[in-house]
Design an enzyme around this catalytic site. Structure first.
Site, PDB file in Angstrom:
ATOM      1  CG  HIS A  29       5.009  -8.597   2.750  1.00 17.14           C
ATOM      2  ND1 HIS A  29       5.077  -7.235   2.913  1.00 17.14           N
ATOM      3  CD2 HIS A  29       3.692  -8.887   2.585  1.00 17.14           C
ATOM      4  CE1 HIS A  29       3.860  -6.719   2.862  1.00 17.14           C
ATOM      5  NE2 HIS A  29       2.995  -7.709   2.654  1.00 17.14           N
ATOM      6  CD  GLU A  30       2.012 -12.288   1.188  1.00 22.36           C
ATOM      7  OE1 GLU A  30       1.114 -12.718   1.957  1.00 22.36           O
ATOM      8  OE2 GLU A  30       1.905 -11.232   0.560  1.00 22.36           O
ATOM      9  CG  HIS A  33       0.679 -10.686   6.059  1.00 22.26           C
ATOM     10  ND1 HIS A  33       0.409  -9.504   6.713  1.00 22.26           N
ATOM     11  CD2 HIS A  33       0.995 -10.344   4.776  1.00 22.26           C
ATOM     12  CE1 HIS A  33       0.556  -8.489   5.872  1.00 22.26           C
ATOM     13  NE2 HIS A  33       0.916  -8.979   4.688  1.00 22.26           N
TER      14      HIS A  33
END
Length: 233
Positions: A29-30, A33
């Site tokens: 998820h990170e 980004h």
């Protein structure tokens, strides 16, 4: 599951089926980004070594370890967590207002992709040795649920969640600026909705688990869609 959690060895068995799903879910998820930000002109995350599949670069002691363990021990209706936010300097983006939306959407998008992959991998369960088949199945089932929870939860339009940043990028400035100013209080609001409001509801005899309603129903619908898409029972 309650009986397992009353037994220390049972608790370890249950926890072992959540560790990998949590680490994969929050790590990618990170990293997503940072990867999208880098492609759109901001190398901050890449230079900080945060576009990485190494969970140690993303682990937040509270959000990745303590909170999921606490929710598991409290037998919460759902489990989630978060990692250290990836640094993004929106001033470096080629089109900051538009690209902020794309960077924010990358995290929930990665969770949807991981949930779909885990759903497809259910077909590998019969190929596993019998002793490992159930453990593998539970890992995959938890990965599906957790990634969908993270996706839906992060799309709540409240900064600093991804949904808040998406809303700030899409709304007219007259609405976006007041919403953006909520960011400093966002985590406190979320913790209040997660813990305080259900506690107050329990005291007065009402179900005030608002986040469970907001997150739970879409997760059930999305799970059903993935199961149907992959032809699983």
């Amino acid at each position: 599951m309650g009986g397992l959690l009353d037994d220390p060895f049972g608790w370890v068995a249950v926890a072992s089926t959540w560790v990998l799903p949590v680490l994969f879910a929050v790590t990618f998820h990170e990293a997503a980004h940072g990867w999208v930000a880098d492609k759109l002109g901001d190398p901050t995350a890449r230079l900080a070594g945060r576009i990485s599949a190494n969970p140690l670069r993303h682990v937040d002691p509270f959000g990745t370890v303590i909170l999921p363990a606490l929710l598991l021990l409290l037998r919460a209706p759902f489990l989630f967590g978060w990692a250290k936010p990836v640094p993004v300097d929106f001033r470096n983006l080629r089109n900051p207002r538009r690209d902020m939306v794309l960077v924010a959407a990358a995290g929930p998008g990665s969770n949807l992709i991981m949930a779909a992959i885990a759903t497809g991998l259910i077909y590998t369960v019969p190929l596993m040795p019998q002793v490992a088949a159930q453990w593998w199945y539970l890992n995959l089932a938890n990965a599906i649920t957790l990634n969908l929870i993270l996706m839906v939860f992060n799309l709540i339009p409240l900064p600093p969640l991804d949904g808040g940043r998406i809303a700030v990028g899409l709304l007219p400035r007259s609405l976006a600026m007041p919403l953006a100013r909520l960011e400093r209080f966002g985590i406190l609001i979320l913790l209040g909705l997660l813990f305080l409001l259900p506690l107050v509801g329990g005291q007065i005899g009402y179900d005030l688990n608002v986040l469970s309603w907001i997150v739970g129903v879409p997760v059930q619908v999305l799970t059903g869609m993935l199961v149907s898409l992959f032809g699983l029972n």
